[in-house]
Design an enzyme around this catalytic site. Sequence first.
Site, PDB file in Angstrom:
ATOM      1  N   ASP A  20      39.885  31.828  40.065  1.00 50.57           N
ATOM      2  CA  ASP A  20      41.236  31.298  39.862  1.00 50.57           C
ATOM      3  C   ASP A  20      41.569  30.380  41.036  1.00 50.57           C
ATOM      4  OD1 ASP A  20      43.930  30.837  39.507  1.00 50.57           O
ATOM      5  OD2 ASP A  20      44.556  32.910  39.816  1.00 50.57           O
TER       6      ASP A  20
ATOM      7  N   GLU B  27      35.882  40.012  38.518  1.00 52.58           N
ATOM      8  CA  GLU B  27      36.117  39.754  37.101  1.00 52.58           C
ATOM      9  C   GLU B  27      34.889  39.176  36.382  1.00 52.58           C
ATOM     10  OE1 GLU B  27      40.906  39.139  36.981  1.00 52.58           O
ATOM     11  OE2 GLU B  27      39.725  37.452  37.712  1.00 52.58           O
TER      12      GLU B  27
ATOM     13  N   GLU C  15      43.804  44.019  43.811  1.00 52.78           N
ATOM     14  CA  GLU C  15      44.885  43.042  43.656  1.00 52.78           C
ATOM     15  C   GLU C  15      46.112  43.801  43.156  1.00 52.78           C
ATOM     16  OE1 GLU C  15      43.812  39.718  41.136  1.00 52.78           O
ATOM     17  OE2 GLU C  15      41.830  39.533  42.079  1.00 52.78           O
TER      18      GLU C  15
END
Length: 1050
Positions: A209, A477, A553
């Site tokens: 990201d 991820e 996170e």
Amino acid sequence: MTAQQEVKPQATPALSQILFRRDWENPQITQYNRLEAHPPFYSWRHLDAAQNDTPSPQRQLLNGQWSFSYFTQPESVPDEWVEHDLPEAISMPVPSNWQLHGYDIPIYTNVQYPIPVDPPRVPQNNPTGCYSYNFTLEPDWILSGQTRIIFDGVNSAFYLWCNGRWVGYSQDSRLPAEFDLTPYLKAGNNRIAVLVLRWSDGSYLEDQDMWRMSGIFRDVSLLHKPDIHLRDIHISTHLSPEFSSAHLEVMAAVNIPLLDINNSQVTKAYQIQVQLWLADSLVASLRQPLGTQPIDERGHYTDRTHLSLRVEHPLLWSAEQPALYRTVVSLLDSQQKLIEAEAYDVGFRQVAIHQGLLKINGKAVLIRGVNRHEHHPQTGQAIDEESMLQDIILMKQHNFNAVRCSHYPNHPLWYRLCDRYGLYVVDEANIETHGMQPMRRLADDPQWFSAFSERVTRMVQRDRNHPCIIIWSLGNESGHGATHDALYRWIKTNDPTRPVQYEGGGANTQATDIVCPMYARVDEDQPFPAVPKWAIKKWIGLPNESRPLILCEYAHAMGNSFGGFARYWQAFRQYPRLQGGFVWDWVDQSLTRNDENGQPYWAYGGDFGDSPNDRQFCMNGLVFPDRTPHPCLYEAQCAQQFFQFSLVSTSPLIIKVTSEYLFRNSDNEHLYWRIELAGKSVLEGSFPLDLLPESTQQFSLTERLPAICGPGDLWLNVEVRQVEETPWSPSHHRCAWFQWRLPHSLAVLSRGLSDSATSNNLKLHQDIQHITVTHQQQHWQFNRQTGLLEQWCVGGENRLLTPLRDQFVRAPLDNDIGISETTRIDPNAWVERWKKAGIYQLEQRCLSLHADTLSQAIQISAEYIYEFAQEQLLHTHWLYRFDQQGHMTIDVRVQIATSLPSLARVGMCCQLSDIYENVEWLGLGPHENYPDRQLSAQHSHWSQPLDQMHTPYIFPSENGLRCNTSMLSYGNWQLTGQFHFGISRYSTQQLMAASHQHLLRSEAGTWLNIDGFHMGVGGDDSWSPSVHADNLLTNEIYQYQVCWQYKDSI
């Protein structure tokens, strides 16, 4: 040099022939001729230089202006470029991203890949940067030894030539690529040429990201090593159970010619010496020849050795006290002369998981962490030391003790600075396949195994000597596949001194030592299919789950967010196995761009014409791009502070202070206390705060309070400040604070203003269009048709630019919008619920407006209904009372249809004609705060410039609220009551319409919002409704009262 490392240059094929192979579309080819990974080398030739970390002349930076040519695809690069620069070449700074220098565009995406998903293939139109650089070597570099070139970071893949001859190929943007240039160099001028591809099969493993940019964005350097040289060094520390002694373990491997490597008589002529220094004191030293103990039935290693140095009473390294030693590892020849030395900062510390707790040096640690991307608004992903230091100092000042390198290994200097200043680090492999369906697709594909494994193993081999690194991460991820299990086992075998974490596949697979979910909530389950996120309090109690839980996170800090952060910290302190987490994230990833007038502004996804893009989702920071704090940074600082306070007694006044430091005494702190009434100090004091680690002490502040008379609440404020400056903070730095409202019985409260008056100064006038109330030089005029107060005239001048009216909406926060966008609507998002309910299209209608004259006041009653699609949704009743002092008191009652979702606010607003420089208030401040984000705000009397009452979030939204206010003073305006307020030069409508902060334009006068009630901002995440139930406005009835006056007319 070992046989595996030898470079035998052959006839160089033409550039077009090399490109024809399309290595960048073959996941099994990750490099040609790249040297093995190792810790950073400097090849000192003098021991004192190595000990003192003096810059080594054997390592030379090639940063600077390079020649650069740009092509839309690699096939367009002419063959002759490898020999000489092209006529159209320009000068390009290295390190940099070429997209920030006028070539190609940055692309911001979160999950979706910026290219069509067809691994390992990438688009034919593949932007290509052709770099070259000329340099001259020292004559002795040519005569003997090995000269290497080191690229610390190139995105995403590149080919290298030296003097027209092909050297090699590499991918993995975030780890060094090192090549032996020795066979290609010559006396005099030398030219290197680097062809960089924007996309490669490696891009499928780099779906983080962030902004997708290209180029040589980290340092490039030359390194000269002797022919016989150190090729790897692994340093670890092992502490005794009681931490009173330690062993420094050093494994050193030497590069020896192949003919000699199996000849013990030759290899034993070389010795390894290890010296351990503490400042200028030699703590321990050991020297021994090459050779290990037998490994198996075939014998032992002859090209390496293992040394163990015992150290008594070592200073221990921790984030609180980052005590560093200097380890100098020397290679000596048969005459005991120095061939070369390498040196590293070393910290004695132990990381272990014991009885379900992550422990540092035997103490269970609470991770006060944050995720950090390498990002700078002007230089993109090219980060210098000044920027790194700025981040570290800000983190330390705001009570962070840990950072996760999201989601790739950082610049090598980052770890040295974390060692020095004291931050725990999660070092994360450069792997993310978030856009794959399923995410684990590549992790289960054997063709991609080597690409995955090199990113993990090379990270460990480069960084394992750093004490700051306490956890390895397999990436982010990317699902959970067989590759992850294999790499987990490899790390546990090769570095048993650190735990491994990995969130993919549900955060609690066999490939992680720590349950490390992202965005799991404190008390709310999120039962997603395949990968449920349980409430963290529940998770640690699940059957057969005994690991610590650390959120990799949490608390998505996107725009005006961070609501409910204090709830996490209540849970962390209540449940020992909830050991903290890493906030998402540190900095707004915005890039500086110039508008059509040449003025700079902060841009986000789509602003460069990039498609696909994920808009402003790159801006989730605790700080703005220039590192100016968001208000939520103060919330993090307060929630994470290392001192906790409790009120023991009010008479006498006694408090209890607990230190959460694990290792350091609070011998550099003073505690200051102050009792305030209406923001003014009535009694105060201070004393040294010298607490042992993890200890609690009671302090008696005063036996009794003096007689106190005045209106308002009595508050006890305490704060802890550092006495002397530290490497990361100035003297008098505030590191902790708290306050209590003291019982009213401790203060003698004066009576409020009386309604009695000796003369009647009020007049009421009514006609067919208006109702007017007059008091001396001011009058208030109501419109009979709308029922609104449309004029407040003082000395004949109307002070209201817009009527005073109900306000139920706010400019949507990112958390209100969720994942909704034009092409994809999330019906669960607050903004979509409000749209569907008609909140943005309410039609107001006045039901009644009438006036009554009382003995000492005039009272006006107004009723309104608000309709959408012919359905009545809201009914409000305003009762105005004008007294003989010229005060206007408004009682508001709001009735809400049960069909409506939670309203954003229940309040009133108007546009004042006045513009004053300062705003004063008695309430929570000084920074912006909201009902679910006010732990860090303190109740006092505050004064700030008007412009500072607006928080300039890059994507404009509701901002600037100050809660629990009892008095607001703005120039001649004064309001009292119990309310929240926001004051700004921008209307809610303008904030709703603007896409960027720089597009806002100051409006006439000042917009004032007075809220009786305001919904929380949420912040557990930004894509699902995250405002907790107790911060929603779901009652059927709300009531509040505000008293207004214009002071110079009285």
